[in-house]
Scaffold this motif. Sequence first.
Motif, short mmCIF file in Angstrom:
data_model
loop_
_atom_site.label_atom_id
_atom_site.label_comp_id
_atom_site.label_asym_id
_atom_site.label_seq_id
_atom_site.Cartn_x
_atom_site.Cartn_y
_atom_site.Cartn_z
N VAL A 133 24.62 7.90 39.98
CA VAL A 133 25.25 7.62 38.68
C VAL A 133 24.98 6.17 38.28
CG1 VAL A 133 27.42 7.52 37.40
CG2 VAL A 133 27.04 9.36 39.05
N TRP A 134 25.11 5.24 39.24
CA TRP A 134 24.82 3.84 38.92
C TRP A 134 23.37 3.67 38.50
CZ3 TRP A 134 28.19 0.54 37.58
CH2 TRP A 134 29.45 0.49 38.16
N GLN A 148 21.50 5.87 36.95
CA GLN A 148 21.39 6.38 35.58
C GLN A 148 21.96 5.39 34.57
OE1 GLN A 148 23.51 10.04 36.05
NE2 GLN A 148 21.80 11.11 37.04
N VAL A 149 23.11 4.82 34.91
CA VAL A 149 23.75 3.83 34.02
C VAL A 149 22.86 2.61 33.87
CG1 VAL A 149 25.68 2.21 33.83
CG2 VAL A 149 26.11 4.59 34.43
N ARG A 182 19.92 3.38 31.60
CA ARG A 182 20.33 3.57 30.21
C ARG A 182 20.62 2.24 29.52
NH1 ARG A 182 24.07 7.26 31.13
NH2 ARG A 182 25.95 6.04 30.72
N ALA A 214 30.62 2.09 31.40
CA ALA A 214 29.78 3.29 31.29
C ALA A 214 29.92 4.17 32.53
CB ALA A 214 28.33 2.89 31.08
N PHE A 215 29.98 3.55 33.69
CA PHE A 215 30.12 4.29 34.94
C PHE A 215 31.44 5.05 34.96
CE2 PHE A 215 31.81 4.30 39.34
CZ PHE A 215 30.82 5.03 39.98
N GLU A 267 31.44 7.94 32.54
CA GLU A 267 30.63 9.04 33.06
C GLU A 267 31.42 9.87 34.07
OE1 GLU A 267 26.94 11.20 33.71
OE2 GLU A 267 27.50 9.75 32.17
N ALA A 287 34.23 11.88 32.27
CA ALA A 287 33.73 13.00 31.49
C ALA A 287 33.45 14.23 32.36
CB ALA A 287 32.46 12.59 30.75
N LYS A 288 33.11 14.00 33.61
CA LYS A 288 32.75 15.09 34.50
C LYS A 288 33.85 15.41 35.52
CE LYS A 288 27.78 14.41 34.07
NZ LYS A 288 26.50 14.18 34.77
#
Length: 338
Positions: free
Chosen positions: A53-54, A56-57, A60, A115-116, A119, A122-123
């Motif tokens: 996840v980090w 991806q963040v 982005r 953002a992390f 994310e 949201a999940k």
Amino acid sequence: ASLRENLALLLDDPDLLARVDVTTVDSYAHRLVRELGGGRVPTPLTDQEERRVWQQVGRRLGLDWTERFLAQEYRHVVLAQGLRTVDDYLNATRRGRGTALGPLKRARLWRAVDAFEAELAAKGHSTHLRICDDAARRMAGADPAAHGYAHVVVDEAQDLHPAQWRLLRAAVATGPDDLFVTGDPHQRIYDAHVSLASLGIRVTGRSSRLRINYRSTEEILTWATGILAGEPIGELGGDGDGDGPGGAAGNGLAGYRSLLHGRRPYVDGHPSEHAEVTALVDRVRSWLEQGVRPAEIAVCARFNLLLDKVGRHLEAAGVPVVRVKDDPTAATEGVRLA
């Protein structure tokens, strides 16, 4: 499970035993979040999933930092200090992090934190330490009689993160015999350095060094402390400010002794992994030929990959093996692999 079994030997009264919870800090945190947060607990990510996840963040947001750096900054600064806002982070100390970050870089990094966390939310995900942090905050406004304890005993204290310490502090009211903490900084496996005093856990003048070893032989202890000679012990949290065992009270290993005696440790080196494993198998077989039971022999390796290889070679030599994680009760006969 081991602690529960030993506790049952000390408390032979079932009513007394029923009043004691033997649990991990993470399990306690999950229970609190479930009880105080409406019954739902986010699914904790593994370390690998968290780094993904980090990653991806970071991509982005076009950040230069690696996912490892971001994950450690989040763990050792943001969660460790319970930071909630960008202003908190801008004013926070980052002692021991190695890489200096000015205000502009900190502001960029905090956008990654936002953002992390968005994310994860949201999940329906989280991390174990975030859940501990959440549980500690929820305990601040909760009924301690319903969700806390009269006394807390902490084992393996050297590996606890500040978020876990905050939860333990919140779990029991400050007072006589509120917390009993035990640990060995030389056995630290995580980089968890924290001042207990900063978290409201006062141990100045109340700590003791345990110098008698009941588990290892004097020969093993002498060999091990020889390796550690000159290594600072520090307090349980590790900043050496004197508010714990080994802080201002001294860093030496002098006076440690064992009540047991046995053979001196034997150390050998080999030019290759294959030669090392072959020698290991030969040594185990020689012990078995001397009448040692397989279950009285343990083989320990740093990584599972090497342990698997050792297991295959032992089995090929006709030696029964059992993985400790697969049979923790030691009911199966075989050389212990861990």
